[in-house]
Motif scaffolding. Structure first.
Motif, PDB file in Angstrom:
ATOM      1  N   MET A   1      -8.149  -9.335  59.571  1.00 41.20           N
ATOM      2  CA  MET A   1      -7.214  -9.626  58.432  1.00 41.20           C
ATOM      3  C   MET A   1      -6.465 -11.042  58.694  1.00 41.20           C
ATOM      4  SD  MET A   1      -3.827  -7.613  59.487  1.00 41.20           S
ATOM      5  CE  MET A   1      -2.767  -8.071  61.232  1.00 41.20           C
ATOM      6  N   ARG A   2      -6.073 -11.661  57.568  1.00 41.36           N
ATOM      7  CA  ARG A   2      -5.378 -12.816  57.839  1.00 41.36           C
ATOM      8  C   ARG A   2      -3.870 -12.487  58.293  1.00 41.36           C
ATOM      9  NH1 ARG A   2      -4.563 -16.399  53.233  1.00 41.36           N
ATOM     10  NH2 ARG A   2      -4.233 -14.495  52.120  1.00 41.36           N
ATOM     11  N   ALA A   3      -3.155 -13.469  59.038  1.00 45.59           N
ATOM     12  CA  ALA A   3      -1.840 -13.147  59.545  1.00 45.59           C
ATOM     13  C   ALA A   3      -1.346 -14.409  60.128  1.00 45.59           C
ATOM     14  CB  ALA A   3      -1.837 -12.013  60.603  1.00 45.59           C
ATOM     15  N   ILE A   4       0.023 -14.490  60.011  1.00 43.89           N
ATOM     16  CA  ILE A   4       0.689 -15.583  60.596  1.00 43.89           C
ATOM     17  C   ILE A   4       1.004 -15.483  61.871  1.00 43.89           C
ATOM     18  CG2 ILE A   4       2.744 -17.146  60.430  1.00 43.89           C
ATOM     19  CD1 ILE A   4       0.760 -17.936  58.274  1.00 43.89           C
ATOM     20  N   GLN A   5       0.675 -16.226  62.978  1.00 47.74           N
ATOM     21  CA  GLN A   5       0.985 -15.805  64.329  1.00 47.74           C
ATOM     22  C   GLN A   5       1.602 -17.061  65.043  1.00 47.74           C
ATOM     23  OE1 GLN A   5      -2.452 -15.882  67.478  1.00 47.74           O
ATOM     24  NE2 GLN A   5      -1.857 -13.857  67.523  1.00 47.74           N
ATOM     25  N   ILE A   6       2.520 -16.722  65.907  1.00 46.44           N
ATOM     26  CA  ILE A   6       3.132 -17.668  66.739  1.00 46.44           C
ATOM     27  C   ILE A   6       2.686 -17.565  68.196  1.00 46.44           C
ATOM     28  CG2 ILE A   6       5.468 -18.332  67.698  1.00 46.44           C
ATOM     29  CD1 ILE A   6       6.676 -17.110  65.043  1.00 46.44           C
ATOM     30  N   THR A   7       2.381 -18.478  68.665  1.00 45.47           N
ATOM     31  CA  THR A   7       1.669 -18.695  69.947  1.00 45.47           C
ATOM     32  C   THR A   7       2.861 -19.401  71.118  1.00 45.47           C
ATOM     33  OG1 THR A   7       0.417 -20.347  69.680  1.00 45.47           O
ATOM     34  CG2 THR A   7      -0.688 -18.243  69.573  1.00 45.47           C
ATOM     35  N   GLU A   8       3.493 -20.506  70.453  1.00 47.83           N
ATOM     36  CA  GLU A   8       4.729 -20.971  71.282  1.00 47.83           C
ATOM     37  C   GLU A   8       5.756 -21.217  70.450  1.00 47.83           C
ATOM     38  OE1 GLU A   8       3.998 -25.200  71.770  1.00 47.83           O
ATOM     39  OE2 GLU A   8       2.453 -25.246  70.035  1.00 47.83           O
ATOM     40  N   ALA A  47      11.266 -17.425  65.668  1.00 46.52           N
ATOM     41  CA  ALA A  47      10.409 -18.467  66.003  1.00 46.52           C
ATOM     42  C   ALA A  47      10.648 -19.197  66.983  1.00 46.52           C
ATOM     43  CB  ALA A  47      10.053 -19.072  64.658  1.00 46.52           C
ATOM     44  N   GLU A  48      12.044 -19.615  67.264  1.00 45.18           N
ATOM     45  CA  GLU A  48      12.544 -20.381  68.175  1.00 45.18           C
ATOM     46  C   GLU A  48      13.044 -19.518  69.531  1.00 45.18           C
ATOM     47  OE1 GLU A  48      15.320 -22.991  66.319  1.00 45.18           O
ATOM     48  OE2 GLU A  48      16.978 -21.345  66.498  1.00 45.18           O
ATOM     49  N   PRO A  58       2.011 -13.448  72.368  1.00 45.24           N
ATOM     50  CA  PRO A  58       1.969 -14.197  70.898  1.00 45.24           C
ATOM     51  C   PRO A  58       2.583 -13.081  69.814  1.00 45.24           C
ATOM     52  CG  PRO A  58      -0.192 -13.388  71.455  1.00 45.24           C
ATOM     53  CD  PRO A  58       0.609 -13.068  72.666  1.00 45.24           C
ATOM     54  N   LEU A  59       2.903 -13.323  68.729  1.00 45.34           N
ATOM     55  CA  LEU A  59       3.678 -12.392  67.982  1.00 45.34           C
ATOM     56  C   LEU A  59       3.353 -12.887  66.476  1.00 45.34           C
ATOM     57  CD1 LEU A  59       6.514 -13.603  66.223  1.00 45.34           C
ATOM     58  CD2 LEU A  59       7.270 -13.727  68.678  1.00 45.34           C
ATOM     59  N   VAL A  60       3.203 -11.998  65.600  1.00 46.78           N
ATOM     60  CA  VAL A  60       3.279 -11.962  64.377  1.00 46.78           C
ATOM     61  C   VAL A  60       4.884 -11.652  63.731  1.00 46.78           C
ATOM     62  CG1 VAL A  60       2.195 -11.056  61.889  1.00 46.78           C
ATOM     63  CG2 VAL A  60       0.810 -11.482  64.083  1.00 46.78           C
ATOM     64  N   PRO A  61       5.243 -12.917  63.040  1.00 51.17           N
ATOM     65  CA  PRO A  61       6.725 -12.333  62.564  1.00 51.17           C
ATOM     66  C   PRO A  61       6.629 -11.504  61.290  1.00 51.17           C
ATOM     67  CG  PRO A  61       6.158 -14.255  61.924  1.00 51.17           C
ATOM     68  CD  PRO A  61       4.797 -13.968  62.972  1.00 51.17           C
ATOM     69  N   GLY A  62       7.875 -11.039  60.911  1.00 52.67           N
ATOM     70  CA  GLY A  62       7.945 -10.379  59.470  1.00 52.67           C
ATOM     71  C   GLY A  62       8.472  -8.856  60.178  1.00 52.67           C
ATOM     72  N   SER A  63       9.738  -8.447  59.537  1.00 53.21           N
ATOM     73  CA  SER A  63      10.175  -7.179  59.894  1.00 53.21           C
ATOM     74  C   SER A  63      10.398  -6.455  58.453  1.00 53.21           C
ATOM     75  CB  SER A  63      11.619  -7.487  60.354  1.00 53.21           C
ATOM     76  OG  SER A  63      12.582  -8.110  59.386  1.00 53.21           O
ATOM     77  N   GLU A  64       9.740  -6.698  57.299  1.00 56.94           N
ATOM     78  CA  GLU A  64       9.733  -6.001  56.203  1.00 56.94           C
ATOM     79  C   GLU A  64       8.586  -6.243  55.415  1.00 56.94           C
ATOM     80  OE1 GLU A  64      13.253  -7.059  54.106  1.00 56.94           O
ATOM     81  OE2 GLU A  64      12.744  -9.365  54.268  1.00 56.94           O
ATOM     82  N   VAL A  65       8.027  -5.128  54.676  1.00 59.37           N
ATOM     83  CA  VAL A  65       6.884  -5.359  53.880  1.00 59.37           C
ATOM     84  C   VAL A  65       7.104  -4.453  52.857  1.00 59.37           C
ATOM     85  CG1 VAL A  65       5.188  -5.894  55.643  1.00 59.37           C
ATOM     86  CG2 VAL A  65       5.627  -3.490  55.249  1.00 59.37           C
ATOM     87  N   ALA A  66       6.350  -4.747  51.669  1.00 55.17           N
ATOM     88  CA  ALA A  66       6.231  -3.673  50.459  1.00 55.17           C
ATOM     89  C   ALA A  66       4.567  -3.559  49.906  1.00 55.17           C
ATOM     90  CB  ALA A  66       6.944  -4.180  49.178  1.00 55.17           C
ATOM     91  N   GLY A  67       4.269  -2.369  50.212  1.00 58.19           N
ATOM     92  CA  GLY A  67       2.429  -2.103  49.890  1.00 58.19           C
ATOM     93  C   GLY A  67       2.266  -0.945  49.626  1.00 58.19           C
ATOM     94  N   ARG A  68       0.985  -0.533  49.813  1.00 59.25           N
ATOM     95  CA  ARG A  68       0.526   1.082  49.496  1.00 59.25           C
ATOM     96  C   ARG A  68      -0.044   1.303  50.882  1.00 59.25           C
ATOM     97  NH1 ARG A  68       0.812   2.530  44.510  1.00 59.25           N
ATOM     98  NH2 ARG A  68       1.391   1.146  42.880  1.00 59.25           N
ATOM     99  N   THR A  69       0.140   2.621  51.072  1.00 62.24           N
ATOM    100  CA  THR A  69      -0.512   3.224  51.949  1.00 62.24           C
ATOM    101  C   THR A  69      -2.091   3.871  51.668  1.00 62.24           C
ATOM    102  OG1 THR A  69       0.403   5.606  51.308  1.00 62.24           O
ATOM    103  CG2 THR A  69       1.670   4.365  52.793  1.00 62.24           C
TER     104      THR A  69
END
Length: 318
Positions: A1-8, A47-48, A58-69
């Motif tokens: 899957m595509r995701a935004i990742q933070i490695t530093e 992020a900082e 490493p981390l993928v940020p984001g604490s809230e989502v809307a979508g379907r199960t």
């Protein structure tokens, strides 16, 4: 899957689009196909690595989502991270079914910003009918909802504080009685003047620094200031307990994750009430923009510059 990742750790430049394996929700967990991901000011701190909860790379940020199960439920959910992605793992206890008449965008505006405003007013300051309420950053995600909820909860006078005439006009459209420029050289004097020469009862503050200092000086006896962020990245002056007693004022802090520790389903009550208000047309959510997932850096840059209005979202499907 595509995701935004933070490695530093760092500024918006550390948000990188990448390919990752689908998350494992674990036993009893939910895997959500993300239609929209919410962006919060707290994400810029994460992020900082300057947020209240230290982050691990490493981390993928984001604490809230809307979508379907997988079974077709349309939900909005708080996550322990991982929201900036095409799929997210969700704890069912922190997922809320989105009712008909409420859009994904509106639900995302409610689950963090709306809940923050609700808890600040209901729990932190315990607003009483007729009291005056100051809402700093009144054109932001929390502010646009706090202005409206304060009125709905019986505030006598709502004073919106924001930078720029356009932002102040937006707060007035949403029900604020008057608006103050956030660049006012003497914030205490500006707030008292906006309240008809009287000191104010309640202040909701996520700015910090001189704004907090001035707001404290503007409080009436038994006034309350609830501090829930530090967008200026400037520390206010130390609060002296003797001064709290001298002026009969209260300073409260609020971090939304602690709501889970309260008895009863406070978060569920907040969401149910706000869902009804939105569906009935009594509460308006403001979307400040929807950006493709790959442009997450731009979202953080906009938040850090304090140039946004309302709720900013990412579209992982774009």
């Amino acid at each position: 899957m595509r995701a935004i990742q933070i490695t530093e750790f760092g500024g918006p430049e550390v948000l990188t689009l990448t390919e990752l394996p689908d998350p494992d929700p674990g036993p009893g967990g939910l895997l959500v196909e993300v239609d929209r991901a919410g962006v919060n000011y707290a994400d810029t701190h994460q992020a900082e690595n300057s947020y209240l909860a230290p982050a691990t790379l490493p981390l993928v940020p984001g604490s809230e989502v809307a979508g379907r199960t997988a079974d077709g439920r349309r939900i909005v959910a708080l996550t322990a991270g991982g929201g900036y992605a095409e799929k997210a793992a969700v704890d069912p206890a922190m997922a809320y079914d989105i009712p008909d008449g409420v859009s994904d965008e509106a639900a995302l505006a409610l689950v963090v910003q709306g809940a923050t405003a609700w808890v600040l007013l209901r729990k932190s300051v315990r607003l009483e009918p007729g009291e005056s309420v100051v809402v700093h950053a009144a054109a932001g995600g929390v502010g646009t909802l706090a202005v409206q909820l304060a009125k709905l909860f019986g505030a006598g006078r709502v004073i919106a504080v924001a930078s720029g005439a356009e932002k102040r006009d937006r707060a007035l459209e949403l029900g604020a009685d008057t608006a103050v420029d956030s660049a006012a050289p003497d914030m205490a004097a500006a707030l008292i003047e906006a309240n008809g020469g009287r000191r104010v009862d309640v202040v909701l503050d996520m700015v910090g620094g001189r704004v907090t200092d001035g707001s404290l000086r503007a409080l009436a006896p038994f006034g309350r200031l609830a501090f829930y962020g530090m967008a200026s990245r400037e520390l206010p002056s130390p609060v002296k307990p003797a001064n709290l007693m001298r002026f009969s004022t209260t300073v409260a802090g609020m971090w939304l994750p602690h709501v889970r520790l309260l008895p009863g389903d406070v978060m569920g009550r907040a969401m149910a009430e706000m869902f009804t208000l939105v569906a009935d047309g009594d509460l308006r959510t403001v979307t400040g923009g929807v950006l493709p997932l790959a442009r997450a850096r731009e979202a953080h840059e906009a938040l850090r510059s304090r140039g946004t209005v309302g709720k900013l979202l990412l579209d992982p499907t774009a």
